[in-house]
Scaffold this motif. Structure first.
Motif, PDB file in Angstrom:
ATOM      1  N   LEU A  60      42.949  41.060  14.667  1.00  0.00           N
ATOM      2  CA  LEU A  60      41.924  40.864  15.700  1.00  0.00           C
ATOM      3  C   LEU A  60      40.524  41.003  15.097  1.00  0.00           C
ATOM      4  CD1 LEU A  60      43.555  43.074  18.525  1.00  0.00           C
ATOM      5  CD2 LEU A  60      43.821  40.618  18.148  1.00  0.00           C
ATOM      6  N   VAL A  61      40.133  39.988  14.325  1.00  0.00           N
ATOM      7  CA  VAL A  61      38.861  40.087  13.605  1.00  0.00           C
ATOM      8  C   VAL A  61      37.856  39.020  14.042  1.00  0.00           C
ATOM      9  CG1 VAL A  61      39.831  41.239  11.585  1.00  0.00           C
ATOM     10  CG2 VAL A  61      39.836  38.738  11.694  1.00  0.00           C
ATOM     11  N   SER A  62      38.243  38.186  14.968  1.00  0.00           N
ATOM     12  CA  SER A  62      37.308  37.180  15.508  1.00  0.00           C
ATOM     13  C   SER A  62      37.813  36.783  16.890  1.00  0.00           C
ATOM     14  CB  SER A  62      37.243  35.946  14.605  1.00  0.00           C
ATOM     15  OG  SER A  62      38.460  35.222  14.686  1.00  0.00           O
ATOM     16  N   VAL A  63      36.938  36.155  17.658  1.00  0.00           N
ATOM     17  CA  VAL A  63      37.339  35.715  19.000  1.00  0.00           C
ATOM     18  C   VAL A  63      38.488  34.706  18.894  1.00  0.00           C
ATOM     19  CG1 VAL A  63      36.585  34.477  21.068  1.00  0.00           C
ATOM     20  CG2 VAL A  63      35.095  36.212  20.030  1.00  0.00           C
ATOM     21  N   ALA A  64      38.393  33.809  17.919  1.00  0.00           N
ATOM     22  CA  ALA A  64      39.456  32.812  17.736  1.00  0.00           C
ATOM     23  C   ALA A  64      40.782  33.491  17.418  1.00  0.00           C
ATOM     24  CB  ALA A  64      39.064  31.848  16.625  1.00  0.00           C
ATOM     25  N   LYS A  65      40.731  34.503  16.548  1.00  0.00           N
ATOM     26  CA  LYS A  65      41.949  35.205  16.156  1.00  0.00           C
ATOM     27  C   LYS A  65      42.533  35.988  17.333  1.00  0.00           C
ATOM     28  CE  LYS A  65      42.855  34.610  11.691  1.00  0.00           C
ATOM     29  NZ  LYS A  65      44.191  34.191  11.213  1.00  0.00           N
ATOM     30  N   ILE A  66      41.636  36.559  18.136  1.00  0.00           N
ATOM     31  CA  ILE A  66      42.103  37.302  19.316  1.00  0.00           C
ATOM     32  C   ILE A  66      42.877  36.361  20.237  1.00  0.00           C
ATOM     33  CG2 ILE A  66      41.353  38.484  21.432  1.00  0.00           C
ATOM     34  CD1 ILE A  66      38.956  39.562  19.731  1.00  0.00           C
ATOM     35  N   ALA A  67      42.303  35.185  20.463  1.00  0.00           N
ATOM     36  CA  ALA A  67      42.977  34.200  21.322  1.00  0.00           C
ATOM     37  C   ALA A  67      44.317  33.794  20.717  1.00  0.00           C
ATOM     38  CB  ALA A  67      42.069  32.990  21.497  1.00  0.00           C
ATOM     39  N   GLU A  68      44.329  33.640  19.419  1.00  0.00           N
ATOM     40  CA  GLU A  68      45.552  33.233  18.716  1.00  0.00           C
ATOM     41  C   GLU A  68      46.653  34.289  18.881  1.00  0.00           C
ATOM     42  OE1 GLU A  68      44.684  31.789  14.700  1.00  0.00           O
ATOM     43  OE2 GLU A  68      46.574  32.698  14.056  1.00  0.00           O
ATOM     44  N   VAL A  69      46.282  35.541  18.697  1.00  0.00           N
ATOM     45  CA  VAL A  69      47.267  36.624  18.831  1.00  0.00           C
ATOM     46  C   VAL A  69      47.780  36.702  20.269  1.00  0.00           C
ATOM     47  CG1 VAL A  69      47.557  39.149  18.781  1.00  0.00           C
ATOM     48  CG2 VAL A  69      46.399  37.992  16.889  1.00  0.00           C
ATOM     49  N   LEU A  70      46.866  36.583  21.223  1.00  0.00           N
ATOM     50  CA  LEU A  70      47.290  36.658  22.634  1.00  0.00           C
ATOM     51  C   LEU A  70      48.264  35.522  22.978  1.00  0.00           C
ATOM     52  CD1 LEU A  70      43.949  37.643  24.440  1.00  0.00           C
ATOM     53  CD2 LEU A  70      45.977  39.089  24.100  1.00  0.00           C
ATOM     54  N   LYS A  71      47.948  34.326  22.490  1.00  0.00           N
ATOM     55  CA  LYS A  71      48.836  33.181  22.767  1.00  0.00           C
ATOM     56  C   LYS A  71      50.213  33.437  22.149  1.00  0.00           C
ATOM     57  CE  LYS A  71      45.161  29.779  22.774  1.00  0.00           C
ATOM     58  NZ  LYS A  71      44.515  28.769  21.948  1.00  0.00           N
ATOM     59  N   ARG A  72      50.210  33.985  20.946  1.00  0.00           N
ATOM     60  CA  ARG A  72      51.484  34.279  20.283  1.00  0.00           C
ATOM     61  C   ARG A  72      52.296  35.304  21.079  1.00  0.00           C
ATOM     62  NH1 ARG A  72      49.631  35.602  15.240  1.00  0.00           N
ATOM     63  NH2 ARG A  72      50.140  37.806  15.449  1.00  0.00           N
ATOM     64  N   LYS A  73      51.560  36.127  21.840  1.00  0.00           N
ATOM     65  CA  LYS A  73      52.227  37.143  22.661  1.00  0.00           C
ATOM     66  C   LYS A  73      52.650  36.561  24.017  1.00  0.00           C
ATOM     67  CE  LYS A  73      52.048  40.854  20.121  1.00  0.00           C
ATOM     68  NZ  LYS A  73      53.180  41.726  19.877  1.00  0.00           N
ATOM     69  N   GLY A  74      52.430  35.276  24.182  1.00  0.00           N
ATOM     70  CA  GLY A  74      52.867  34.629  25.422  1.00  0.00           C
ATOM     71  C   GLY A  74      51.815  34.572  26.515  1.00  0.00           C
ATOM     72  N   VAL A  75      50.573  34.919  26.155  1.00  0.00           N
ATOM     73  CA  VAL A  75      49.507  34.884  27.168  1.00  0.00           C
ATOM     74  C   VAL A  75      49.004  33.449  27.329  1.00  0.00           C
ATOM     75  CG1 VAL A  75      47.168  35.661  27.739  1.00  0.00           C
ATOM     76  CG2 VAL A  75      48.801  37.244  26.690  1.00  0.00           C
ATOM     77  N   ASP A  76      48.909  32.991  28.573  1.00  0.00           N
ATOM     78  CA  ASP A  76      48.405  31.640  28.854  1.00  0.00           C
ATOM     79  C   ASP A  76      46.889  31.720  29.020  1.00  0.00           C
ATOM     80  OD1 ASP A  76      47.836  29.125  29.649  1.00  0.00           O
ATOM     81  OD2 ASP A  76      48.952  29.198  31.537  1.00  0.00           O
ATOM     82  N   LEU A  77      46.167  31.183  28.056  1.00  0.00           N
ATOM     83  CA  LEU A  77      44.702  31.193  28.123  1.00  0.00           C
ATOM     84  C   LEU A  77      44.160  29.881  28.692  1.00  0.00           C
ATOM     85  CD1 LEU A  77      43.835  33.026  24.770  1.00  0.00           C
ATOM     86  CD2 LEU A  77      43.839  33.981  27.075  1.00  0.00           C
ATOM     87  N   GLY A  78      45.073  29.032  29.153  1.00  0.00           N
ATOM     88  CA  GLY A  78      44.662  27.817  29.849  1.00  0.00           C
ATOM     89  C   GLY A  78      44.080  26.747  28.964  1.00  0.00           C
ATOM     90  N   ASP A  79      44.417  26.766  27.678  1.00  0.00           N
ATOM     91  CA  ASP A  79      43.946  25.673  26.818  1.00  0.00           C
ATOM     92  C   ASP A  79      45.040  25.228  25.853  1.00  0.00           C
ATOM     93  OD1 ASP A  79      41.900  27.911  24.763  1.00  0.00           O
ATOM     94  OD2 ASP A  79      44.059  27.835  25.107  1.00  0.00           O
TER      95      ASP A  79
END
Lengths: 79, 246
Positions: A60-79
């Motif tokens: 979790l070292v950038s906003v992009a990476k945070i989004a990437e990790v969340l998506k990998r965890k199954g979070v739907d970020l709507g994109d």
């Protein structure tokens, strides 16, 4: 950018929502130290109901990476 | 925190105050693990507690013992940093012209046993708490001497440092659900108190304690359980001293 994620990150790092962009990294945010990292982890876990392991946390070292990790965890970020 | 079923590690838990804390936690239903350097005392515990020979000043030993406990029990919920040694030496001893000034080696040793140990143990345990998302509790056994006590330069400095680390960690770790508090006992009726102080000194202390007696080890153990049980107590230095001030 996902509005909820922008809101979470803006609150954690005490930034304006328009400052939360995918390119924003740990190096660009003065307050993003190891203690803020713990705040970030707890906020993400509470908001998205995920559990982040140490191997996730260190990514979790950038906003992009945070989004990437969340998506990998199954979070739907709507994109 | 629910103490029943929690895994609690008590350092210096084979004797005196530590044993009283370990016993009381066990009575509350905790799975107590005792770490102590005193192998004879550990043997004397029999099967009452899981126990490990532990040198709290040795980083490698601390890491190994903590890892072994986590491997066996899955986690550590409670750490009571009780291990320490009362040490009396003033900065200047005018009666000893050859060695008038506090010996530096003894100063360092006291700091190692009473302060470094708390740093090493807490670091090793908290690492597992963070990784395992354990909402744990650290209890540091401080002392009334943290206020500064004549004749105890090193011990007072160490205990004052323990208090400072307690507050620091409560601020750093609270966000992860890990609380840190300290218990600062006054003069407690234990073997170490009785061997460190003369009868005259103890009588003087009793006379100057509003409740007119020494404390009992179980009363310190009750304070430990109180701060563990209450999830809103964090960063507190709880004095248990009968009202005496030094």
């Amino acid at each position: 950018m996902n509005e909820k994620l922008v809101s979470v990150l803006a609150e954690v790092f005490n930034l304006q929502p328009d400052q939360i962009v995918p390119e924003l990294t740990k190096e660009n945010v003065g307050s993003w130290d190891s203690l803020k990292q713990m705040d970030l982890v707890i906020s993400l876990e509470r908001q998205y109901g995920v559990t982040l392991q140490v191997e996730d946390i260190i990514q979790l070292v950038s906003v992009a990476k945070i989004a990437e990790v969340l998506k990998r965890k199954g979070v739907d970020l709507g994109d | 925190m629910e103490i029943k079923g929690a895994v609690a590690l008590v350092t210096g838990g084979a004797n005196g105050l530590g044993l009283a804390i370990a016993t009381f936690l066990s009575e509350q239903g905790a799975h107590v693990v005792v770490g102590d350097l005193d192998e004879d005392a550990l043997s004397g515990l029999g099967g009452e507690f899981d126990h490990h020979v532990l040198d709290v000043t040795c980083p490698d030993n601390v890491t190994k013992v903590v890892n072994d406990i986590v491997k066996k029990h899955g986690r550590i919920d409670i750490l009571v940093n009780n291990a320490g040694v009362i040490f009396n030496e003033p900065l200047v001893n005018i009666m000893n012209p050859e060695g008038m000034i506090h010996d530096y080696t003894r100063f360092r040793n006291s700091i190692a046993v009473n302060l470094d140990s708390v740093f090493l143990m807490t670091g090793a345990v908290v690492e597992h708490m963070i990784k395992g998302r354990t909402k744990g509790c650290i209890v540091n056994i401080s002392s009334i001497s943290a206020r500064g006590n004549e004749g105890q330069t090193a011990y007072s400095a160490a205990k004052s440092g323990v208090n400072a680390m307690t507050v620091t960690w409560s601020k750093e770790l609270g966000r992860m659900g890990i609380r840190c508090n300290a218990i600062a006992p006054g003069f407690i009726n234990t073997g170490s108190t009785n061997s460190a102080l003369t009868e005259t000194t103890i009588n003087h202390i009793v006379a100057n304690t509003p409740v007119r007696r020494l404390g009992e080890a179980k009363e310190v153990a009750q304070a430990v359980v109180s701060v563990i049980s209450n999830d809103f107590i964090n960063g507190t230095i709880l004095e248990v001293n009968g009202g005496i001030t030094i």
